[in-house]
Design a protein around this motif. Structure first.
Motif, short mmCIF file in Angstrom:
data_model
loop_
_atom_site.label_atom_id
_atom_site.label_comp_id
_atom_site.label_asym_id
_atom_site.label_seq_id
_atom_site.Cartn_x
_atom_site.Cartn_y
_atom_site.Cartn_z
N LYS A 26 0.85 -1.20 0.00
CA LYS A 26 0.00 0.00 0.00
C LYS A 26 0.88 1.24 0.00
O LYS A 26 1.70 1.45 0.89
N CYS A 27 0.71 2.08 -1.01
CA CYS A 27 1.51 3.30 -1.12
C CYS A 27 1.17 4.25 0.01
O CYS A 27 -0.01 4.52 0.28
N LYS A 28 2.19 4.76 0.67
CA LYS A 28 1.99 5.66 1.80
C LYS A 28 1.50 7.04 1.37
O LYS A 28 0.99 7.80 2.20
N LYS A 29 1.65 7.38 0.11
CA LYS A 29 1.24 8.70 -0.37
C LYS A 29 -0.17 8.69 -0.97
O LYS A 29 -1.03 9.45 -0.54
N CYS A 30 -0.38 7.83 -1.97
CA CYS A 30 -1.68 7.85 -2.66
C CYS A 30 -2.63 6.77 -2.17
O CYS A 30 -3.82 6.78 -2.51
N GLY A 31 -2.11 5.81 -1.38
CA GLY A 31 -2.96 4.76 -0.84
C GLY A 31 -3.28 3.64 -1.81
O GLY A 31 -4.06 2.74 -1.48
N SER A 32 -2.69 3.66 -3.00
CA SER A 32 -2.96 2.62 -3.99
C SER A 32 -2.38 1.28 -3.53
O SER A 32 -1.32 1.23 -2.91
N MET A 33 -3.10 0.21 -3.86
CA MET A 33 -2.62 -1.13 -3.59
C MET A 33 -1.90 -1.64 -4.85
O MET A 33 -2.48 -1.69 -5.93
N VAL A 34 -0.62 -1.97 -4.68
CA VAL A 34 0.22 -2.39 -5.80
C VAL A 34 0.78 -3.77 -5.47
O VAL A 34 1.14 -4.04 -4.32
N PHE A 35 0.86 -4.64 -6.48
CA PHE A 35 1.50 -5.93 -6.26
C PHE A 35 2.92 -5.69 -5.76
O PHE A 35 3.66 -4.87 -6.32
N THR A 36 3.31 -6.37 -4.70
CA THR A 36 4.65 -6.20 -4.13
C THR A 36 5.73 -6.44 -5.17
O THR A 36 6.73 -5.71 -5.22
N LYS A 37 5.54 -7.45 -6.03
CA LYS A 37 6.53 -7.73 -7.07
C LYS A 37 6.66 -6.54 -8.03
O LYS A 37 7.77 -6.16 -8.40
N GLU A 38 5.55 -5.94 -8.41
CA GLU A 38 5.59 -4.79 -9.30
C GLU A 38 6.29 -3.62 -8.62
O GLU A 38 7.08 -2.90 -9.25
N TRP A 39 6.00 -3.43 -7.34
CA TRP A 39 6.61 -2.34 -6.57
C TRP A 39 8.12 -2.55 -6.45
O TRP A 39 8.90 -1.61 -6.63
N GLU A 40 8.54 -3.76 -6.15
CA GLU A 40 9.97 -4.05 -6.03
C GLU A 40 10.69 -3.92 -7.37
O GLU A 40 11.80 -3.40 -7.44
N ASP A 41 10.05 -4.39 -8.45
CA ASP A 41 10.66 -4.27 -9.77
C ASP A 41 10.80 -2.80 -10.18
O ASP A 41 11.65 -2.46 -11.01
N ASN A 42 9.94 -1.95 -9.61
CA ASN A 42 9.99 -0.52 -9.91
C ASN A 42 10.88 0.23 -8.91
O ASN A 42 10.72 1.44 -8.72
N MET A 44 11.06 0.07 -5.63
CA MET A 44 10.32 0.55 -4.47
C MET A 44 9.78 1.97 -4.68
O MET A 44 9.75 2.80 -3.77
N VAL A 45 9.36 2.24 -5.92
CA VAL A 45 8.72 3.50 -6.27
C VAL A 45 7.30 3.17 -6.72
O VAL A 45 7.10 2.27 -7.55
N CYS A 46 6.32 3.91 -6.21
CA CYS A 46 4.92 3.64 -6.56
C CYS A 46 4.70 3.90 -8.04
O CYS A 46 4.97 5.01 -8.53
N PRO A 47 4.22 2.92 -8.80
CA PRO A 47 3.98 3.13 -10.23
C PRO A 47 2.78 4.01 -10.51
O PRO A 47 2.58 4.45 -11.64
N ARG A 48 1.98 4.31 -9.48
CA ARG A 48 0.79 5.15 -9.67
C ARG A 48 1.11 6.63 -9.46
O ARG A 48 0.76 7.46 -10.29
N CYS A 49 1.77 6.97 -8.35
CA CYS A 49 2.01 8.39 -8.02
C CYS A 49 3.49 8.75 -7.99
O CYS A 49 3.84 9.91 -7.73
N ASP A 50 4.37 7.78 -8.23
CA ASP A 50 5.83 7.99 -8.27
C ASP A 50 6.41 8.29 -6.89
O ASP A 50 7.51 8.87 -6.79
N HIS A 51 5.73 7.91 -5.83
CA HIS A 51 6.27 8.12 -4.48
C HIS A 51 7.47 7.21 -4.24
O HIS A 51 7.41 6.00 -4.45
N HIS A 52 8.60 7.82 -3.82
CA HIS A 52 9.82 7.06 -3.53
C HIS A 52 9.78 6.60 -2.07
O HIS A 52 9.93 7.41 -1.15
N ASP A 53 9.59 5.32 -1.88
CA ASP A 53 9.50 4.79 -0.52
C ASP A 53 10.89 4.66 0.09
O ASP A 53 11.90 4.63 -0.62
N ARG A 54 10.92 4.60 1.41
CA ARG A 54 12.19 4.38 2.12
C ARG A 54 12.62 2.93 1.92
O ARG A 54 11.80 2.02 1.97
N ILE A 55 13.92 2.74 1.68
CA ILE A 55 14.42 1.39 1.45
C ILE A 55 15.62 1.11 2.34
O ILE A 55 16.24 2.02 2.87
N ARG A 56 15.93 -0.17 2.48
CA ARG A 56 16.99 -0.61 3.36
C ARG A 56 18.35 -0.52 2.66
O ARG A 56 18.43 -0.39 1.45
#
Length: 285
Positions: A26-42, A44-56
């Motif tokens: 779940k994107c912390k900015k837009c709230g969209s539900m994205v497949f984890t695999k799609e999010w990781e392949d991108n 860790m950037v939301c493909p809907r709103c381009d929010h850059h999530d924090r990563i390890r």
């Protein structure tokens, strides 16, 4: 328990990562539900709103080094809990909890690898470890990264992410500000570049020291960057701050940083900067 939950839990042959808790992000900015695999392949950037999530740290290393290949440098040993600090919990207990949840010794990690075919030392501050707070261990790891860069005749690239100094270490945490600054003077005297990538969030004493001393200052889109919090500033000056204040784009517009770079373009941009700031013939000298 509903019949749907009973059926779901009875399917034992599904891999662990394909449970309802891990299948979606779940994107912390837009709230969209994205497949984890799609999010990781991108990255860790939301493909809907381009929010850059924090990563390890390890994910960051895999993204910036060529072919995702890197060698983690040994952590430095420092004296823990020098002040025998205790608030609602003992500091030693907080360290144990952070290490159990992150599987890291402290909040700063260095690694060696290549970017664009050029050797580089990269340091990453992990916000997941006590908010990436800067203590003696972080300062020591930073200095060790500088020393490794000098020994390898390679640039030092640091990804910052911190809530500031580590309060449990008192004045010792604040002493890391001049300590890291002196280390950067050594790097400059060696003729090696220091590149900073500011990620969300970079605040407090980290912003007041090595986060703002780069030869080039980059930032990820939307990153929160500042010293004091927006609410504190507003209460002090008794004025409403503009929209986007302390975000990477606002700082770029007002000349505090040099560029905002999308995560997908970061490795290529770092490679270009290394070639420009440390020509190959100079690095081999």
């Amino acid at each position: 328990m509903s019949w749907l939950s009973r059926v779901r839990n009875s399917i034992s042959f599904l891999p662990k990562r394909q449970t309802t808790d891990t299948l979606w992000h779940k994107c912390k900015k837009c709230g969209s539900m994205v497949f984890t695999k799609e999010w990781e392949d991108n990255l860790m950037v939301c493909p809907r709103c381009d929010h850059h999530d924090r990563i390890r740290a390890h994910s960051r290393f895999e993204q910036v080094f060529d072919e995702g290949a890197f060698e983690v440098l040994p952590s430095t040993d420092v004296r823990e809990d020098p002040l025998k600090f205790r608030d609602t919990k003992r500091y030693t207990d907080r360290l144990k909890a952070a290490r159990a949840s992150t599987e890291e010794k402290d909040a700063f990690l260095n690694a060696r690898g290549t970017i664009g075919g050029r050797q580089a030392i990269v340091g990453v501050q992990d916000f997941a470890f006590m908010g990436g707070s800067m203590g003696v261990a972080v300062g020591s790891a930073f200095v060790a990264g500088v020393e490794a860069a000098i020994a390898a005749r390679a640039p030092y690239i640091v990804f910052t992410a911190a809530g500031g100094a580590r309060m449990q270490e008192g004045i010792l945490s604040l002493m890391q500000m001049p300590r890291t600054t002196v280390a950067l003077e050594m790097l400059a005297e060696a003729g090696l570049p220091y590149i900073v990538v500011l990620t969300d969030p970079t605040t407090g004493g980290v912003t007041a020291s090595y986060a703002m001393l780069g030869d080039v200052q980059l930032a990820e889109p939307g990153a929160l960057i500042g010293f004091a919090g927006q609410r504190v500033i507003e209460q002090t000056i008794r004025e409403k701050l503009p929209d986007g204040f302390q975000r990477a784009e606002y700082l770029l517009e007002h000349g505090m940083i040099d560029m905002v770079v999308h995560r997908a373009e970061l490795r290529e941009r770092l490679g270009t900067l290394i070639d420009y700031l440390a020509p190959a013939e100079k690095a081999a000298a």
